[in-house]
Motif scaffolding. Structure first.
Motif, mmCIF file in Angstrom:
data_model
loop_
_atom_site.group_PDB
_atom_site.id
_atom_site.type_symbol
_atom_site.label_atom_id
_atom_site.label_comp_id
_atom_site.label_asym_id
_atom_site.label_seq_id
_atom_site.Cartn_x
_atom_site.Cartn_y
_atom_site.Cartn_z
ATOM 1 N N GLU A 1 0.996 -1.181 0.084
ATOM 2 C CA GLU A 1 -0.073 0.077 -0.038
ATOM 3 C C GLU A 1 0.950 1.257 -0.005
ATOM 4 N N PHE A 2 1.901 1.226 0.881
ATOM 5 C CA PHE A 2 2.795 2.331 0.776
ATOM 6 C C PHE A 2 3.525 2.564 -0.363
ATOM 7 N N GLN A 3 4.036 1.337 -0.988
ATOM 8 C CA GLN A 3 4.437 1.578 -2.505
ATOM 9 C C GLN A 3 3.766 2.099 -3.766
ATOM 10 N N ASN A 4 2.408 1.812 -3.446
ATOM 11 C CA ASN A 4 1.550 2.120 -4.341
ATOM 12 C C ASN A 4 1.212 3.626 -4.184
ATOM 13 N N LEU A 5 1.210 4.043 -2.931
ATOM 14 C CA LEU A 5 0.967 5.427 -2.634
ATOM 15 C C LEU A 5 2.000 6.409 -3.103
ATOM 16 N N PHE A 6 3.482 5.941 -2.787
ATOM 17 C CA PHE A 6 4.748 6.657 -3.047
ATOM 18 C C PHE A 6 5.578 5.780 -4.097
ATOM 19 N N PRO A 7 5.137 5.761 -5.304
ATOM 20 C CA PRO A 7 5.955 4.906 -6.078
ATOM 21 C C PRO A 7 7.412 5.406 -6.439
ATOM 22 N N GLY A 8 7.727 6.478 -6.104
ATOM 23 C CA GLY A 8 8.782 7.317 -6.372
ATOM 24 C C GLY A 8 9.712 7.323 -5.056
ATOM 25 N N VAL A 9 9.491 6.505 -3.969
ATOM 26 C CA VAL A 9 10.320 6.556 -2.791
ATOM 27 C C VAL A 9 11.683 6.026 -3.280
ATOM 28 N N GLU A 10 12.569 6.674 -2.308
ATOM 29 C CA GLU A 10 14.112 6.219 -2.516
ATOM 30 C C GLU A 10 14.884 6.419 -1.335
ATOM 31 N N PHE B 1 7.923 10.661 -10.327
ATOM 32 C CA PHE B 1 8.955 9.488 -10.578
ATOM 33 C C PHE B 1 8.489 8.580 -11.863
ATOM 34 N N THR B 2 9.427 8.052 -12.894
ATOM 35 C CA THR B 2 8.882 7.297 -13.634
ATOM 36 C C THR B 2 9.660 6.085 -13.434
ATOM 37 N N PRO B 3 9.324 4.841 -13.375
ATOM 38 C CA PRO B 3 10.138 3.641 -13.344
ATOM 39 C C PRO B 3 11.045 3.523 -14.564
ATOM 40 N N ILE B 4 12.225 3.061 -14.194
ATOM 41 C CA ILE B 4 13.556 3.028 -15.069
ATOM 42 C C ILE B 4 13.667 1.520 -15.153
ATOM 43 N N LYS B 5 13.448 0.856 -16.532
ATOM 44 C CA LYS B 5 13.937 -0.543 -16.505
ATOM 45 C C LYS B 5 15.319 -0.826 -16.209
ATOM 46 N N LYS B 6 15.760 -1.867 -15.693
ATOM 47 C CA LYS B 6 16.909 -2.192 -15.445
ATOM 48 C C LYS B 6 17.812 -2.740 -16.463
ATOM 49 N N GLN B 7 18.988 -2.116 -16.796
ATOM 50 C CA GLN B 7 19.653 -2.551 -18.064
ATOM 51 C C GLN B 7 20.196 -4.003 -17.992
ATOM 52 N N PHE B 8 20.170 -4.572 -18.954
ATOM 53 C CA PHE B 8 20.582 -6.262 -19.173
ATOM 54 C C PHE B 8 21.952 -6.213 -19.645
ATOM 55 N N ARG B 9 22.735 -6.727 -18.826
ATOM 56 C CA ARG B 9 24.251 -7.014 -19.133
ATOM 57 C C ARG B 9 24.609 -8.470 -19.204
ATOM 58 N N PHE B 10 25.162 -8.885 -20.445
ATOM 59 C CA PHE B 10 25.502 -10.334 -20.784
ATOM 60 C C PHE B 10 26.990 -10.229 -20.055
ATOM 61 N N LEU B 11 27.241 -11.437 -19.521
ATOM 62 C CA LEU B 11 28.649 -11.602 -18.654
ATOM 63 C C LEU B 11 29.313 -12.674 -19.423
ATOM 64 N N ASN B 12 30.400 -12.406 -19.931
ATOM 65 C CA ASN B 12 31.028 -13.487 -20.886
ATOM 66 C C ASN B 12 31.434 -14.776 -19.973
ATOM 67 N N PHE B 13 31.558 -14.699 -18.711
ATOM 68 C CA PHE B 13 32.005 -15.966 -18.191
ATOM 69 C C PHE B 13 30.692 -16.717 -17.887
ATOM 70 N N TRP B 14 29.516 -16.279 -17.948
ATOM 71 C CA TRP B 14 28.295 -17.221 -18.225
ATOM 72 C C TRP B 14 28.647 -18.186 -18.805
#
Length: 227
Positions: free
Chosen positions: A107-116, A138-151
């Motif tokens: 409920e808190f996160q829905n009320l304040f989506p931009g809390v940091e 606040f506008t949600p930012i999608k986390k950038q995907f990083r491919f790690l070579n050691f995978w």
């Protein structure tokens, strides 16, 4: 608008902390408004939040996790150092822990989506102060995907790719290819965290430990060189 903010300063002893967990259970049982819980819980969430010192008692962590999950609280994350507490020791006596955090119900996160939450610098204190801010635009930012070579060197990597490189619908080639990439990206992210843990957090932890030791060397170069 009604909301509840609970400030925590937990006991150092795990048995005495049970009273705090019971209080949170009681509060959550009839909680129907936005709820923020933050402060010094005097216990870490997992082993990556501690560097140095004696081994961790897993029962303490389990009690804490059970309480937070049962109370339907979620960690709001943070910016800054994961090690919010430092015992002030040097070299082998140096201990870092992540004891402080800010939690909230849905409920808190829905009320304040931009809390940091930001962990500020330790200046004159053994704990880092917590700064809570909320951006109404606040506008949600999608986390950038990083491919790690050691995978690719891990035995199960190709299996993850094969299991997720398919589409169960008909469309043009571009749409299907795009669907496969998105599906594989999500699968690899989950697989990496389960297999290797939070890689970038571990790197940040090591960088911070190095910075602290470098600062200690600059302050006491003669003492460290003799050891």
């Amino acid at each position: 608008m009604e909301l509840i903010i609970t400030l925590v300063y937990a006991k150092c002893d795990s048995i005495e902390r049970i009273e705090l967990w019971d209080s949170l259970y009681t509060m959550e049982s009839d909680m129907n408004v936005p709820w923020l819980v933050g402060g010094d819980f005097n216990v870490i969430w997992d082993e990556e939040e501690k560097f140095g010192g004696l081994p961790i008692h897993i029962n303490e962590i389990d009690d804490f996790r059970h309480c937070i999950n049962t109370c339907n609280l979620f960690d709001l994350g943070f910016k800054g150092s994961i090690f919010i507490w430092w015992n002030g020791g040097a070299e082998e006596d140096c201990i870092f822990k992540g004891l402080d955090r800010v939690l909230a119900n849905m409920e808190f996160q829905n009320l304040f989506p931009g809390v940091e939450v930001t962990h500020l610098s330790k200046i004159g204190f053994d704990h880092s102060p917590l700064l809570i801010t909320c951006d109404p635009n606040f506008t949600p930012i999608k986390k950038q995907f990083r491919f790690l070579n050691f995978w690719t060197e891990h035995a199960s990597f190709l299996d993850v790719v094969k299991q997720n490189w398919h589409a169960d619908f008909c469309a043009n080639s571009f749409t299907i290819f795009n669907h496969k990439l998105k599906k594989l990206k999500k699968a690899l992210s989950c697989w990496s965290k389960a297999t290797f843990g939070d890689i970038f957090q571990k790197i940040a932890i090591l960088e911070e430990v190095v910075l602290v030791h470098e600062a200690q060397f600059e302050q006491h170069p003669t003492r460290i060189n003799r050891q």
